[in-house]
Design an enzyme around this catalytic site. Structure first.
Site, PDB file in Angstrom:
ATOM      1  N   LYS A  51     -15.839  78.451 -10.596  1.00 54.74           N
ATOM      2  CA  LYS A  51     -14.623  79.119 -10.139  1.00 54.74           C
ATOM      3  C   LYS A  51     -14.904  80.305  -9.213  1.00 54.74           C
ATOM      4  O   LYS A  51     -14.039  80.686  -8.415  1.00 54.74           O
ATOM      5  CB  LYS A  51     -13.809  79.589 -11.335  1.00 54.74           C
ATOM      6  CG  LYS A  51     -13.095  78.484 -12.089  1.00 54.74           C
ATOM      7  CD  LYS A  51     -11.878  77.986 -11.331  1.00 54.74           C
ATOM      8  CE  LYS A  51     -11.030  77.058 -12.182  1.00 54.74           C
ATOM      9  NZ  LYS A  51      -9.808  76.625 -11.473  1.00 54.74           N
ATOM     10  N   SER A 305     -19.429  71.950 -15.056  1.00 56.71           N
ATOM     11  CA  SER A 305     -18.596  72.913 -14.335  1.00 56.71           C
ATOM     12  C   SER A 305     -18.559  74.303 -14.940  1.00 56.71           C
ATOM     13  O   SER A 305     -18.167  75.254 -14.264  1.00 56.71           O
ATOM     14  CB  SER A 305     -17.167  72.370 -14.217  1.00 56.71           C
ATOM     15  OG  SER A 305     -16.615  72.145 -15.500  1.00 56.71           O
TER      16      SER A 305
END
Length: 504
Positions: A51, A305
């Site tokens: 992110k 992720s």
């Protein structure tokens, strides 16, 4: 459209703060799956998630006069940390609105990165609406988590790095999907340069917003989403990601909580890193794809992720991993309520390792045992075991896919037993090896009836076992002699208040 995004990705400013992460070869997993498995290690970013890429690229591209007024975001997780670190790097104000229900560890992490944290409401929607209000009142710029061109371009640098790091043939890239920023960015870049590579999205069954949108050919709003993989718990795919996905995503796979937990363990075994559920989501889909396609010797990439895992969730993950990998079967088995029935049941199971054994006396006719049994050969072995038990006239119910059984019943077997006499409670440490339970039952006289049994394999050298045994006063000396011969460490717990209150 793909040309425009590819240009934006190449011009992205993510490397002011983000790292070019490794593409690791997963040797253990590759051997197991008979394919070459590669893990893109976004869990190694400064905020332990991809992110940071999109957040920084968005903020860094703001005009200077807008930038100096500060930014605001609504998030309960990885996006919040990405915005906070990006703002700190650029020396500007950052306000993060988080639901009051956000775990304290995440609130502290965002504060430590220099952001102002405001706790508001009990849901993400509450926090998001309040953030929009503050944006207007204070002249701040809202940083969206996924539905923005600069955010998508920042996330797309993950795909750029994969193609730089793996120049040989590549069958597919598996990508976790929440709001869609990551899959949109990666797909736009990869399909522009290497259209033969499959782009496969992976979502939890309980949060399938892209899957449902592609099925309906329009963005849909899910009635509700499961929150186990909270990093992808999104009710509606972003508008921009959906437009890209319609052109570039080959398919979307849906995986269960058990499959995600198993994938967390797989990544740990190859990397010694514990990802968050959303971080292992793509690998769960990769494994499902290999099983379905029966492919071999293919190069497959999965994106890990993120690794923002709360420590207190690890016990739950461990509990579900074995079932998710078909390495444990949960069975409810009815056996006669009489001395020696446990022993006969264990003889039927044979030398298989028992991971759990729950039982509490109910009546004089029939006992129901909740058993967890280790499987070395997956589904086929479970079917053979059930067939063998059925042939011995045991009534068997397979609870391996029963959510209530996995989450609750396995911890709740027990209760008070009516009309039970001479019960004595003992706590044992069994050596954690196949046959330890059978040795205990074989050594014990059939004159003594087992009226309570709880055992769970905790992955240690010794298993903790709680046993209730009906032993008349006149048999105590013989029973104590049996315990001495047995050689297992034990404690009598008949006077334990927990036993007196809940089980006796």
């Amino acid at each position: 459209m793909l040309t425009n995004y590819t240009k934006k990705i190449l011009q992205s400013r993510v490397y002011d703060v983000a790292d070019k992460t490794r593409l690791d070869f997963a040797s253990h997993l590759s051997r197991r799956l008979n394919n070459q498995i590669w893990i893109k290690r976004e869990d190694m970013q400064p905020v332990f998630s991809f992110k940071i890429r999109g957040a920084y690229n968005k903020i860094a591209n703001l005009p200077p006069d807008i930038l100096q007024k500060g930014v605001i975001a609504a998030s309960a997780g990885n996006h919040a940390q990405g915005v906070a670190l990006s703002a700190a790097k650029l020396g500007i104000r950052a306000v993060i609105v988080m639901p009051k229900t956000t775990p304290e560890i995440k609130v502290i992490s965002v504060k430590h990165r220099g952001a102002e944290v405001i706790l508001h409401g009990t849901t993400f929607d509450d926090a998001s609406k309040y953030a929009q209000q503050l944006m207007i009142e204070q002249g701040l710029t809202y940083i969206p988590p996924y539905d923005d061109e600069d955010v998508i371009a920042g996330q797309g640098t993950v795909g750029m790095e994969i193609l730089q790091q793996h120049t040989k043939d590549l069958e597919a890239i598996f990508i976790p999907v929440g709001g869609g920023g990551l899959i949109a960015g990666v797909a736009a870049y990869v399909k522009y340069l290497r259209p033969e590579i499959k782009i496969i999205g992976v979502e939890p069954i309980e949060a399938a917003c892209l899957y449902e949108a592609l099925q309906a050919n329009e963005r849909v709003i899910l009635d509700q989403v499961g929150i186990f993989a909270d990093g992808v718990a999104v009710r509606q795919i972003g508008a921009l990601p959906f437009e890209i996905a319609k052109q570039t995503v080959d398919e979307v796979l849906l995986v269960s909580t058990d499959e995600i937990c198993a994938a967390i363990k797989d990544i740990f075994e190859d990397t010694r890193t514990i990802t968050e559920p959303a971080g292992a989501l793509a690998l769960a889909g990769l494994k499902q794809y290999v099983a379905r396609e029966q492919c071999q010797d293919k190069n497959l990439v999965t994106i890990a992720s993120g690794a923002n895992m709360n420590f207190d969730r690890l016990g739950y993950v461990n509990e579900r991993t074995e079932v998710g990998e078909q390495r444990e079967s949960l069975l409810a088995v009815k056996i006669p309520e009489c001395p020696g029935s446990f022993r006969q049941f264990c003889h039927t199971i044979g030398q298989r390792s028992i991971t759990e054994f729950n039982y509490r006396y109910a009546d004089n006719a029939q006992a129901v045992v909740f058993a967890g049994i280790r499987l070395s050969d997956g589904l086929e072995e479970k079917q053979r075991l059930i067939k063998k038990l059925t042939e011995k006239d045991y009534a068997v119910i397979d609870l391996s896919d029963n959510e209530i059984a996995k989450s609750h019943v396995r911890h709740m077997v027990g209760g008070h037993a009516a009309n039970l006499t001479d019960e004595r409670l003992y706590r044992f440490e069994f050596p954690e090896r196949p046959g330890a339970l059978l040795h205990f039952l074989t050594s014990m006289s059939q004159k003594w009836n087992i009226s309570l049994f709880h055992y769970r394999n905790h992955g240690a050298a010794y298993g903790r076992v709680l046993v209730g045994i009906q032993v008349p006063e006149t048999e105590l000396d013989a029973f104590h002699a049996f315990l001495t011969r047995l050689g297992y460490t034990y404690w009598e717990e008949s006077n334990n208040p927990a036993y007196q209150l809940f089980l006796n």
